[in-house]
Write a protein that holds these residues in place. Structure first.
Motif, PDB file in Angstrom:
ATOM      1  N   CYS A   1       4.621   4.078   2.537  1.00  0.00           N
ATOM      2  CA  CYS A   1       4.405   2.744   1.985  1.00  0.00           C
ATOM      3  C   CYS A   1       4.420   1.749   3.127  1.00  0.00           C
ATOM      4  O   CYS A   1       5.144   1.926   4.107  1.00  0.00           O
ATOM      5  CB  CYS A   1       5.518   2.355   1.016  1.00  0.00           C
ATOM      6  N   PHE A   2       3.633   0.700   2.976  1.00  0.00           N
ATOM      7  CA  PHE A   2       3.702  -0.381   3.943  1.00  0.00           C
ATOM      8  C   PHE A   2       3.282  -1.688   3.292  1.00  0.00           C
ATOM      9  O   PHE A   2       2.591  -1.702   2.275  1.00  0.00           O
ATOM     10  CB  PHE A   2       2.869  -0.087   5.201  1.00  0.00           C
ATOM     11  N   LEU A   3       3.767  -2.782   3.875  1.00  0.00           N
ATOM     12  CA  LEU A   3       3.470  -4.127   3.410  1.00  0.00           C
ATOM     13  C   LEU A   3       2.628  -4.844   4.448  1.00  0.00           C
ATOM     14  O   LEU A   3       2.845  -4.681   5.645  1.00  0.00           O
ATOM     15  CB  LEU A   3       4.754  -4.921   3.177  1.00  0.00           C
ATOM     16  N   SER A   4       1.692  -5.658   3.974  1.00  0.00           N
ATOM     17  CA  SER A   4       0.847  -6.476   4.846  1.00  0.00           C
ATOM     18  C   SER A   4       0.700  -7.851   4.220  1.00  0.00           C
ATOM     19  O   SER A   4       0.697  -7.980   2.991  1.00  0.00           O
ATOM     20  CB  SER A   4      -0.557  -5.876   4.983  1.00  0.00           C
ATOM     21  N   GLU A   5       0.556  -8.847   5.041  1.00  0.00           N
ATOM     22  CA  GLU A   5       0.234 -10.177   4.535  1.00  0.00           C
ATOM     23  C   GLU A   5      -1.278 -10.278   4.460  1.00  0.00           C
ATOM     24  O   GLU A   5      -1.978  -9.924   5.399  1.00  0.00           O
ATOM     25  CB  GLU A   5       0.789 -11.265   5.449  1.00  0.00           C
TER      26      GLU A   5
ATOM     27  N   THR B   1       0.859  -1.187   0.000  1.00  0.00           N
ATOM     28  CA  THR B   1       0.000   0.000   0.000  1.00  0.00           C
ATOM     29  C   THR B   1       0.886   1.224   0.000  1.00  0.00           C
ATOM     30  O   THR B   1       1.826   1.320   0.790  1.00  0.00           O
ATOM     31  CB  THR B   1      -0.923   0.015   1.234  1.00  0.00           C
ATOM     32  N   LEU B   2       0.579   2.146  -0.879  1.00  0.00           N
ATOM     33  CA  LEU B   2       1.329   3.380  -1.019  1.00  0.00           C
ATOM     34  C   LEU B   2       0.327   4.530  -0.962  1.00  0.00           C
ATOM     35  O   LEU B   2      -0.702   4.482  -1.636  1.00  0.00           O
ATOM     36  CB  LEU B   2       2.024   3.358  -2.368  1.00  0.00           C
ATOM     37  N   ILE B   3       0.599   5.513  -0.132  1.00  0.00           N
ATOM     38  CA  ILE B   3      -0.228   6.714  -0.082  1.00  0.00           C
ATOM     39  C   ILE B   3       0.700   7.891  -0.337  1.00  0.00           C
ATOM     40  O   ILE B   3       1.693   8.069   0.364  1.00  0.00           O
ATOM     41  CB  ILE B   3      -0.938   6.860   1.273  1.00  0.00           C
ATOM     42  N   GLY B   4       0.389   8.660  -1.374  1.00  0.00           N
ATOM     43  CA  GLY B   4       1.282   9.750  -1.736  1.00  0.00           C
ATOM     44  C   GLY B   4       0.604  10.795  -2.594  1.00  0.00           C
ATOM     45  O   GLY B   4      -0.599  10.724  -2.871  1.00  0.00           O
ATOM     46  N   GLU B   5       1.384  11.729  -3.026  1.00  0.00           N
ATOM     47  CA  GLU B   5       0.892  12.850  -3.809  1.00  0.00           C
ATOM     48  C   GLU B   5       0.305  12.375  -5.140  1.00  0.00           C
ATOM     49  O   GLU B   5       0.892  11.553  -5.844  1.00  0.00           O
ATOM     50  CB  GLU B   5       2.025  13.822  -4.087  1.00  0.00           C
TER      51      GLU B   5
ATOM     52  N   ALA C   1       6.508  -1.318 -15.692  1.00  0.00           N
ATOM     53  CA  ALA C   1       7.891  -1.754 -15.891  1.00  0.00           C
ATOM     54  C   ALA C   1       8.226  -2.971 -15.042  1.00  0.00           C
ATOM     55  O   ALA C   1       9.000  -3.832 -15.461  1.00  0.00           O
ATOM     56  CB  ALA C   1       8.856  -0.609 -15.580  1.00  0.00           C
ATOM     57  N   PHE C   2       7.648  -3.052 -13.850  1.00  0.00           N
ATOM     58  CA  PHE C   2       7.860  -4.200 -12.964  1.00  0.00           C
ATOM     59  C   PHE C   2       6.925  -5.363 -13.299  1.00  0.00           C
ATOM     60  O   PHE C   2       6.925  -6.377 -12.622  1.00  0.00           O
ATOM     61  CB  PHE C   2       7.676  -3.792 -11.499  1.00  0.00           C
ATOM     62  N   GLU C   3       6.118  -5.198 -14.341  1.00  0.00           N
ATOM     63  CA  GLU C   3       5.176  -6.219 -14.811  1.00  0.00           C
ATOM     64  C   GLU C   3       4.209  -6.666 -13.725  1.00  0.00           C
ATOM     65  O   GLU C   3       3.883  -7.848 -13.592  1.00  0.00           O
ATOM     66  CB  GLU C   3       5.923  -7.401 -15.422  1.00  0.00           C
ATOM     67  N   VAL C   4       3.728  -5.697 -12.948  1.00  0.00           N
ATOM     68  CA  VAL C   4       2.706  -5.972 -11.939  1.00  0.00           C
ATOM     69  C   VAL C   4       1.412  -6.289 -12.689  1.00  0.00           C
ATOM     70  O   VAL C   4       0.995  -5.531 -13.561  1.00  0.00           O
ATOM     71  CB  VAL C   4       2.530  -4.754 -11.011  1.00  0.00           C
ATOM     72  N   PRO C   5       0.774  -7.425 -12.379  1.00  0.00           N
ATOM     73  CA  PRO C   5      -0.403  -7.821 -13.150  1.00  0.00           C
ATOM     74  C   PRO C   5      -1.646  -6.972 -12.892  1.00  0.00           C
ATOM     75  O   PRO C   5      -2.549  -6.939 -13.720  1.00  0.00           O
ATOM     76  CB  PRO C   5      -0.640  -9.269 -12.723  1.00  0.00           C
ATOM     77  N   GLY C   6      -1.707  -6.274 -11.780  1.00  0.00           N
ATOM     78  CA  GLY C   6      -2.877  -5.445 -11.506  1.00  0.00           C
ATOM     79  C   GLY C   6      -2.645  -4.570 -10.292  1.00  0.00           C
ATOM     80  O   GLY C   6      -1.806  -4.862  -9.445  1.00  0.00           O
ATOM     81  N   TRP C   7      -3.384  -3.491 -10.226  1.00  0.00           N
ATOM     82  CA  TRP C   7      -3.295  -2.573  -9.094  1.00  0.00           C
ATOM     83  C   TRP C   7      -4.585  -1.790  -9.012  1.00  0.00           C
ATOM     84  O   TRP C   7      -5.378  -1.741  -9.946  1.00  0.00           O
ATOM     85  CB  TRP C   7      -2.101  -1.629  -9.226  1.00  0.00           C
ATOM     86  N   THR C   8      -4.779  -1.143  -7.880  1.00  0.00           N
ATOM     87  CA  THR C   8      -5.926  -0.269  -7.663  1.00  0.00           C
ATOM     88  C   THR C   8      -5.402   1.086  -7.223  1.00  0.00           C
ATOM     89  O   THR C   8      -4.526   1.162  -6.361  1.00  0.00           O
ATOM     90  CB  THR C   8      -6.853  -0.845  -6.571  1.00  0.00           C
ATOM     91  N   ILE C   9      -5.933   2.139  -7.832  1.00  0.00           N
ATOM     92  CA  ILE C   9      -5.588   3.502  -7.430  1.00  0.00           C
ATOM     93  C   ILE C   9      -6.882   4.222  -7.082  1.00  0.00           C
ATOM     94  O   ILE C   9      -7.843   4.191  -7.858  1.00  0.00           O
ATOM     95  CB  ILE C   9      -4.853   4.263  -8.556  1.00  0.00           C
ATOM     96  N   SER C  10      -6.898   4.850  -5.917  1.00  0.00           N
ATOM     97  CA  SER C  10      -8.071   5.607  -5.488  1.00  0.00           C
ATOM     98  C   SER C  10      -7.620   6.913  -4.847  1.00  0.00           C
ATOM     99  O   SER C  10      -6.457   7.065  -4.471  1.00  0.00           O
ATOM    100  CB  SER C  10      -8.911   4.785  -4.511  1.00  0.00           C
TER     101      SER C  10
ATOM    102  N   GLU D   1      -2.719   0.275  -4.332  1.00  0.00           N
ATOM    103  CA  GLU D   1      -2.659  -1.039  -3.694  1.00  0.00           C
ATOM    104  C   GLU D   1      -2.296  -2.092  -4.735  1.00  0.00           C
ATOM    105  O   GLU D   1      -2.872  -2.120  -5.822  1.00  0.00           O
ATOM    106  CB  GLU D   1      -3.995  -1.376  -3.043  1.00  0.00           C
ATOM    107  N   VAL D   2      -1.325  -2.918  -4.368  1.00  0.00           N
ATOM    108  CA  VAL D   2      -0.851  -3.997  -5.232  1.00  0.00           C
ATOM    109  C   VAL D   2      -0.799  -5.262  -4.390  1.00  0.00           C
ATOM    110  O   VAL D   2      -0.195  -5.266  -3.315  1.00  0.00           O
ATOM    111  CB  VAL D   2       0.567  -3.688  -5.780  1.00  0.00           C
ATOM    112  N   ILE D   3      -1.407  -6.332  -4.873  1.00  0.00           N
ATOM    113  CA  ILE D   3      -1.282  -7.644  -4.233  1.00  0.00           C
ATOM    114  C   ILE D   3      -0.415  -8.497  -5.130  1.00  0.00           C
ATOM    115  O   ILE D   3      -0.703  -8.660  -6.323  1.00  0.00           O
ATOM    116  CB  ILE D   3      -2.660  -8.308  -4.013  1.00  0.00           C
ATOM    117  N   CYS D   4       0.666  -9.035  -4.568  1.00  0.00           N
ATOM    118  CA  CYS D   4       1.617  -9.812  -5.360  1.00  0.00           C
ATOM    119  C   CYS D   4       2.438 -10.697  -4.420  1.00  0.00           C
ATOM    120  O   CYS D   4       2.204 -10.718  -3.219  1.00  0.00           O
ATOM    121  CB  CYS D   4       2.526  -8.888  -6.161  1.00  0.00           C
ATOM    122  N   ASN D   5       3.415 -11.379  -4.967  1.00  0.00           N
ATOM    123  CA  ASN D   5       4.299 -12.171  -4.110  1.00  0.00           C
ATOM    124  C   ASN D   5       5.232 -11.241  -3.337  1.00  0.00           C
ATOM    125  O   ASN D   5       5.447 -10.087  -3.710  1.00  0.00           O
ATOM    126  CB  ASN D   5       5.050 -13.242  -4.914  1.00  0.00           C
ATOM    127  N   THR D   6       5.794 -11.745  -2.268  1.00  0.00           N
ATOM    128  CA  THR D   6       6.618 -10.931  -1.369  1.00  0.00           C
ATOM    129  C   THR D   6       7.846 -10.371  -2.064  1.00  0.00           C
ATOM    130  O   THR D   6       8.209  -9.203  -1.866  1.00  0.00           O
ATOM    131  CB  THR D   6       7.032 -11.757  -0.135  1.00  0.00           C
TER     132      THR D   6
END
Length: 100
Positions: free
Chosen positions: A87-91, A10-14, A27-36, A60-65
């Protein structure tokens, strides 16, 4: 029921960072994300949002660690010095394992 786990970044920023962050995610080939839009109060005071460059976004991005940690390192190296960003990581437990 036992559910598989992944890492939630989870990233919260400008809001001004949105286009740069989307390019990074691609570029990191993230398969999906949500921006709100995001608003709240923190060390820089109250932040309001109307989807302009004055507000904040939540990504918000859900992916492998491993991917989450690479993204986190990249974000720290590229943006933390010059932008208001946290930014923070959660399981998390997920359904539809094949999507992540």
């Amino acid at each position: 029921m036992t559910l598989p786990t992944r890492t939630l970044l989870t990233l919260i920023g400008e809001a001004a960072l949105e286009s740069k962050l989307v390019k990074d995610l691609e570029a990191f080939e993230v398969p999906g994300w949500t921006i709100s839009d995001a608003r709240g109060r923190g060390s820089r005071g109250v932040r309001r949002s109307a989807w302009d460059n004055e507000g904040n976004i939540r990504v918000e991005v859900i992916c492998n660690t491993e991917l989450a940690q690479r993204l986190l390192a990249h974000i720290r190296n590229q943006y933390h010095r010059d932008f208001a960003i946290i930014c923070f990581l959660s399981e998390v437990q997920i359904l539809r394992e094949e999507k992540f």
